[in-house]
Design a protein around this motif. Structure first.
Motif, PDB file in Angstrom:
ATOM      1  N   VAL A   5       1.085  -1.122  -0.254  1.00 12.80           N
ATOM      2  CA  VAL A   5       0.157  -0.190  -0.324  1.00 12.80           C
ATOM      3  C   VAL A   5       0.892   1.240  -0.224  1.00 12.80           C
ATOM      4  CG1 VAL A   5      -1.994   1.718   1.194  1.00 12.80           C
ATOM      5  CG2 VAL A   5      -1.630  -1.507   1.275  1.00 12.80           C
ATOM      6  N   GLU A   6       0.911   2.329  -0.820  1.00 10.73           N
ATOM      7  CA  GLU A   6       1.243   2.983  -1.112  1.00 10.73           C
ATOM      8  C   GLU A   6       0.663   4.443  -1.106  1.00 10.73           C
ATOM      9  OE1 GLU A   6       2.327   1.040  -5.323  1.00 10.73           O
ATOM     10  OE2 GLU A   6       0.046   1.911  -4.034  1.00 10.73           O
ATOM     11  N   CYS A  22       5.289   2.771   1.337  1.00  8.63           N
ATOM     12  CA  CYS A  22       4.895   1.968   0.483  1.00  8.63           C
ATOM     13  C   CYS A  22       4.574   1.201   1.891  1.00  8.63           C
ATOM     14  CB  CYS A  22       5.659   1.173  -0.302  1.00  8.63           C
ATOM     15  SG  CYS A  22       4.933  -0.095  -0.881  1.00  8.63           S
ATOM     16  N   VAL A  23       4.039   0.654   2.629  1.00 11.72           N
ATOM     17  CA  VAL A  23       3.673  -0.783   3.768  1.00 11.72           C
ATOM     18  C   VAL A  23       3.238  -1.787   3.151  1.00 11.72           C
ATOM     19  CG1 VAL A  23       2.977  -1.317   5.854  1.00 11.72           C
ATOM     20  CG2 VAL A  23       2.867   1.181   5.547  1.00 11.72           C
ATOM     21  N   ALA A  24       4.061  -2.499   3.790  1.00 11.95           N
ATOM     22  CA  ALA A  24       3.922  -4.547   3.074  1.00 11.95           C
ATOM     23  C   ALA A  24       3.894  -5.394   4.101  1.00 11.95           C
ATOM     24  CB  ALA A  24       5.333  -4.614   2.835  1.00 11.95           C
ATOM     25  N   SER A  25       2.054  -5.902   3.882  1.00 10.34           N
ATOM     26  CA  SER A  25       1.570  -6.889   4.962  1.00 10.34           C
ATOM     27  C   SER A  25       2.219  -8.268   5.085  1.00 10.34           C
ATOM     28  CB  SER A  25       0.252  -6.998   4.903  1.00 10.34           C
ATOM     29  OG  SER A  25      -0.048  -7.607   3.974  1.00 10.34           O
ATOM     30  N   ASN A  77       8.756  -2.767   8.083  1.00  8.06           N
ATOM     31  CA  ASN A  77       7.970  -3.592   6.957  1.00  8.06           C
ATOM     32  C   ASN A  77       7.808  -2.308   5.718  1.00  8.06           C
ATOM     33  OD1 ASN A  77       7.743  -5.846   7.799  1.00  8.06           O
ATOM     34  ND2 ASN A  77       5.530  -6.535   7.105  1.00  8.06           N
ATOM     35  N   THR A  78       8.548  -1.028   5.403  1.00  4.22           N
ATOM     36  CA  THR A  78       8.134   0.004   4.587  1.00  4.22           C
ATOM     37  C   THR A  78       9.460  -0.148   4.343  1.00  4.22           C
ATOM     38  OG1 THR A  78       7.196   1.027   6.973  1.00  4.22           O
ATOM     39  CG2 THR A  78       7.772   2.213   4.934  1.00  4.22           C
ATOM     40  N   VAL A  79       9.571   1.153   2.783  1.00  2.56           N
ATOM     41  CA  VAL A  79      10.307   1.274   2.001  1.00  2.56           C
ATOM     42  C   VAL A  79       9.594   2.915   2.287  1.00  2.56           C
ATOM     43  CG1 VAL A  79       9.271   0.478  -0.057  1.00  2.56           C
ATOM     44  CG2 VAL A  79      11.566   0.883  -0.319  1.00  2.56           C
ATOM     45  N   TYR A  80      10.304   3.799   0.632  1.00  2.00           N
ATOM     46  CA  TYR A  80      10.231   5.264   1.188  1.00  2.00           C
ATOM     47  C   TYR A  80      11.032   5.713  -0.130  1.00  2.00           C
ATOM     48  CZ  TYR A  80       9.699   5.253   6.087  1.00  2.00           C
ATOM     49  OH  TYR A  80       8.763   4.933   7.206  1.00  2.00           O
ATOM     50  N   LEU A  81      10.611   6.426  -1.004  1.00  3.09           N
ATOM     51  CA  LEU A  81      11.473   7.164  -2.323  1.00  3.09           C
ATOM     52  C   LEU A  81      11.206   8.476  -1.547  1.00  3.09           C
ATOM     53  CD1 LEU A  81      12.919   6.726  -4.692  1.00  3.09           C
ATOM     54  CD2 LEU A  81      10.159   6.711  -5.699  1.00  3.09           C
ATOM     55  N   GLU A 109      10.106  -8.784 -13.242  1.00  2.89           N
ATOM     56  CA  GLU A 109      11.570  -9.430 -12.261  1.00  2.89           C
ATOM     57  C   GLU A 109      10.194  -9.037 -10.920  1.00  2.89           C
ATOM     58  OE1 GLU A 109      15.026  -7.315 -12.629  1.00  2.89           O
ATOM     59  OE2 GLU A 109      15.925  -8.888 -13.127  1.00  2.89           O
ATOM     60  N   TYR A 110       9.291  -8.317 -11.051  1.00  5.51           N
ATOM     61  CA  TYR A 110       9.094  -7.454  -9.845  1.00  5.51           C
ATOM     62  C   TYR A 110       7.490  -8.681  -9.406  1.00  5.51           C
ATOM     63  CZ  TYR A 110      11.386  -4.572  -8.455  1.00  5.51           C
ATOM     64  OH  TYR A 110      13.066  -3.756  -8.358  1.00  5.51           O
ATOM     65  N   ASP A 111       7.179  -9.524  -8.505  1.00  9.19           N
ATOM     66  CA  ASP A 111       6.131 -10.410  -7.976  1.00  9.19           C
ATOM     67  C   ASP A 111       5.135 -10.057  -7.886  1.00  9.19           C
ATOM     68  OD1 ASP A 111       9.184 -12.080  -6.878  1.00  9.19           O
ATOM     69  OD2 ASP A 111       8.107 -13.065  -8.509  1.00  9.19           O
ATOM     70  N   TYR A 112       4.835  -8.582  -6.724  1.00  9.03           N
ATOM     71  CA  TYR A 112       3.432  -8.032  -6.368  1.00  9.03           C
ATOM     72  C   TYR A 112       4.037  -6.297  -6.587  1.00  9.03           C
ATOM     73  CZ  TYR A 112       4.056 -12.575  -3.465  1.00  9.03           C
ATOM     74  OH  TYR A 112       4.050 -14.104  -3.173  1.00  9.03           O
TER      75      TYR A 112
END
Length: 123
Positions: A5-6, A22-25, A77-81, A109-112
């Motif tokens: 979820v962005e 972007c938070v990943a569950s 569980n977070t990635v930032y830009l 190359e990305y799955d989700y």
């Protein structure tokens, strides 16, 4: 399965800044390489930035080098830009993505994928 979820998009003036999150569950976030992609109206989706599982390795599209920074906090569980010195050509929907590879530079190359967040840079 990973759900992404962005957030953080919006309208900003030229030269301004935004930070996308972007938070990943799900579990094992640190097992996934993460990336940001974007798609402008009428254009194909393009790679923006990627970060390895540990965060030790990053990669950027040439047009954003020196202006954008990708980072991650695995404990959250977070990635930032972080996007600075924004230009009108940065206007796009920005997508967060997760790969089971260490990291990837290509969309296939990305799955989700997340649903995207709109970034609009006004001149």
């Amino acid at each position: 399965q990973v759900q992404l979820v962005e957030s953080g998009g919006g309208l900003v003036q030229v030269g301004g800044s935004l930070r996308l999150s972007c938070v990943a569950s799900g579990r094992a976030f640190s097992r996934y390489g993460m990336g940001w992609f974007r798609q402008a109206p009428g254009k194909e989706r393009e790679f923006v930035a990627a970060i390895s599982r540990s965060g030790a390795v990053t990669s950027y599209q040439d047009s954003v080098k020196g202006r954008f920074t990708i980072s991650r906090v695995n404990a959250q569980n977070t990635v930032y830009l972080q996007m600075n010195s924004l230009k009108p050509e940065d206007t796009a929907v920005y997508y967060c993505a997760a790969t089971e590879y260490s990291y990837g530079l290509k969309g296939y190359e990305y799955d989700y994928w997340g649903q995207g967040t709109q970034v609009t840079v006004s001149a």
